[in-house]
Each structure stands twice: as C-alpha cells, then as structure tokens.
Design a protein around this motif. Structure first.
Motif, PDB file in Angstrom:
ATOM      1  N   VAL A 201      16.377  70.716  11.714  1.00  0.00           N
ATOM      2  CA  VAL A 201      17.243  69.760  12.401  1.00  0.00           C
ATOM      3  C   VAL A 201      16.826  68.352  11.987  1.00  0.00           C
ATOM      4  O   VAL A 201      15.762  67.877  12.392  1.00  0.00           O
ATOM      5  CB  VAL A 201      17.148  69.919  13.929  1.00  0.00           C
ATOM      6  CG1 VAL A 201      18.060  68.906  14.623  1.00  0.00           C
ATOM      7  CG2 VAL A 201      17.491  71.341  14.347  1.00  0.00           C
ATOM      8  N   PRO A 202      17.610  67.668  11.178  1.00  0.00           N
ATOM      9  CA  PRO A 202      17.246  66.307  10.768  1.00  0.00           C
ATOM     10  C   PRO A 202      17.409  65.329  11.934  1.00  0.00           C
ATOM     11  O   PRO A 202      18.070  65.623  12.933  1.00  0.00           O
ATOM     12  CB  PRO A 202      18.245  66.001   9.649  1.00  0.00           C
ATOM     13  CG  PRO A 202      19.415  66.879   9.924  1.00  0.00           C
ATOM     14  CD  PRO A 202      18.882  68.114  10.560  1.00  0.00           C
ATOM     15  N   SER A 207      20.138  64.409  17.987  1.00  0.00           N
ATOM     16  CA  SER A 207      18.922  65.223  18.035  1.00  0.00           C
ATOM     17  C   SER A 207      17.732  64.456  18.601  1.00  0.00           C
ATOM     18  O   SER A 207      16.830  65.055  19.192  1.00  0.00           O
ATOM     19  CB  SER A 207      18.575  65.729  16.631  1.00  0.00           C
ATOM     20  OG  SER A 207      18.126  64.662  15.803  1.00  0.00           O
ATOM     21  N   ARG A 208      17.726  63.119  18.420  1.00  0.00           N
ATOM     22  CA  ARG A 208      16.570  62.337  18.854  1.00  0.00           C
ATOM     23  C   ARG A 208      16.359  62.453  20.364  1.00  0.00           C
ATOM     24  O   ARG A 208      15.230  62.643  20.829  1.00  0.00           O
ATOM     25  CB  ARG A 208      16.743  60.879  18.444  1.00  0.00           C
ATOM     26  CG  ARG A 208      15.514  60.013  18.752  1.00  0.00           C
ATOM     27  CD  ARG A 208      15.702  58.586  18.294  1.00  0.00           C
ATOM     28  NE  ARG A 208      15.663  58.477  16.835  1.00  0.00           N
ATOM     29  CZ  ARG A 208      16.729  58.263  16.066  1.00  0.00           C
ATOM     30  NH1 ARG A 208      17.918  58.101  16.616  1.00  0.00           N
ATOM     31  NH2 ARG A 208      16.609  58.176  14.761  1.00  0.00           N
ATOM     32  N   ALA A 209      17.429  62.349  21.124  1.00  0.00           N
ATOM     33  CA  ALA A 209      17.306  62.433  22.584  1.00  0.00           C
ATOM     34  C   ALA A 209      16.835  63.823  23.011  1.00  0.00           C
ATOM     35  O   ALA A 209      15.991  63.973  23.906  1.00  0.00           O
ATOM     36  CB  ALA A 209      18.640  62.094  23.240  1.00  0.00           C
TER      37      ALA A 209
END
Length: 240
Positions: A201-202, A207-209
C-alpha cells in the motif's frame, strides 16, 4: 497420540527439548522480562543436539575431528552411524539405516552436514524449519544454514548444515548444548501462491490516515511507566 514426534535411531541420541523463551539465560534481563516478541521467537520449536561430543576444524580444504577423550585428530569425510557407535565403544545393531552418515562433507567447500540421529513425524501438511538456535549467540567460525523438511510425509534423517567461514579454528560440539532448532510451519506458509498475494500500500492521503490509526492503536498498549505492555496485551488476548 501426539501430533509431533521424534524417533531416535540409535543409542546415545539426545532427546529434543522445548525451546527456551529466555534463550538459555544469555540475553539481557529486560529482553527476557518485557519483550514478548523476543520471548516468543526464542521459545518457538525444539532444540536438537549433536550426536557425539567432539571437536571439529576446517583447514580450508578438509575437515578433521577429535572425539572427546581421544588423543589424535582424524580426517572427517563421511562417518556412518555404525562407525560412530563403534568409536564410542558400543556394538551397532544390524539396522540398515545405521549405514547412513552422521557426518558428511558435500562437494561445496566448508560445508559439513550433521545428522542428529533423529527422524521426525509431523501432522500432514506440516513441515519443520531447521535453523540455528534463535537468539542464542552464534559461532563466528560457522553459520547454520536454514532448511525446510516436509516431515508430514518425509520421515528421513533430520539433518542440519554448518557452513564454515573461518579456517584453522576449533569448534566444540557438545551433547549438552543445542546445535540446531526445529520449528513447525504449515506447508502452505511458504508456497509461492500465498507469498505472491502480498499487498503493498503506497503512501496516499487515504492510506496515511488509516496507517496512522493502526500505529496509534498498536502503541496504545504501551505504558512508559510500566514496561512490557505488549506482553501483557498478548497474555490478555490468549486468556480471552
């Protein structure tokens, strides 16, 4: 009937012992007391022992060995189990498998194969990973090569390989100290089909949260004033 078993093939074989979460008392106190990942890895599997007390050295071209309480070094190429039994002062039986080598030297330089004197039986679809003893300080003279035996169906000698990387240094093998560890693994765990299903998953806004929440949840078990939060959470989940 037990699910995992080890069968000795001749007298004098050391029984396997359960791996020690404290790694035989060698690591720091904090690691043993609070670090559950360390303890879990150290206590996973069984210890296996060499079949004889002896000393071994490699001169860069050939191996030599000295049995405990013997006076002279001997060339070490292939030593069958029946030969080892005679050298220890006993008389071997007529079992055909005693012609199998306890020590053998493959063509590759510096490689020594050792049979523990054991045969292993595991449930179908389970294998044994043969490796060095986890978290135990290793030798600077040799390394243990990893190997996986499909002992759910293959019930041959449980072997381990030592690859020597230093010459003219004496290595002691003792039946009182583990030489290998074996760890049960399901066959499906190392099949290419499963390993190719890995997801990467880049970093992105989405995706950061999610990743930040995962890390926050993981760290929520920690308590700076009381080490061992991860270990306590593992224990709580096992009890549940």
């Amino acid at each position: 009937m037990t699910s995992f078993s080890f069968r000795a093939c001749f007298d004098g074989v050391v029984p396997p012992t359960a791996a020690d979460p404290s790694a035989l008392g060698t690591p720091p106190f904090r690691a043993v007391s609070y670090c559950e990942p360390f303890r879990a890895a150290s206590g996973y599997g069984w210890y296996l022992y060499p079949p004889v007390d002896c000393y071994i050295k490699w001169d860069g071209a050939a191996f030599h060995w000295l049995m405990e309480n013997a006076d002279d070094w001997m060339p070490l190429t292939t030593i069958a189990a029946q030969t080892l039994i005679r050298l220890t002062g006993a008389e071997p039986t007529d079992d055909a498998f005693l012609g199998l080598p306890v020590f053998s030297t493959p063509p590759e330089p510096g490689l020594l194969q050792i049979w523990t004197g054991l045969v292993a039986v595991t449930p179908p679809e389970w294998s044994l990973l043969v490796r060095g003893v986890p978290n135990l300080p290793g030798s600077i003279t040799y390394e243990v090569q990893d190997g996986i035996l499909e002992t759910g169906w293959w019930h041959g000698p449980v072997l381990g390989n030592l690859r020597f990387r230093r010459t003219d240094e004496v290595v002691q093998l003792s039946r009182r100290m583990p030489l290998f560890a074996v760890q049960p693994v399901p066959c499906a765990a190392y099949q290419g089909k499963l390993l190719r299903q890995t997801e990467f998953v880049p970093v992105s806004d989405e995706s950061r949260a999610e990743t930040a929440k995962m890390i926050s949840d993981a760290f929520s078990v920690r308590d700076d004033d009381s080490p061992g939060g991860y270990r306590r959470e593992v224990s709580r989940r096992r009890r549940a």
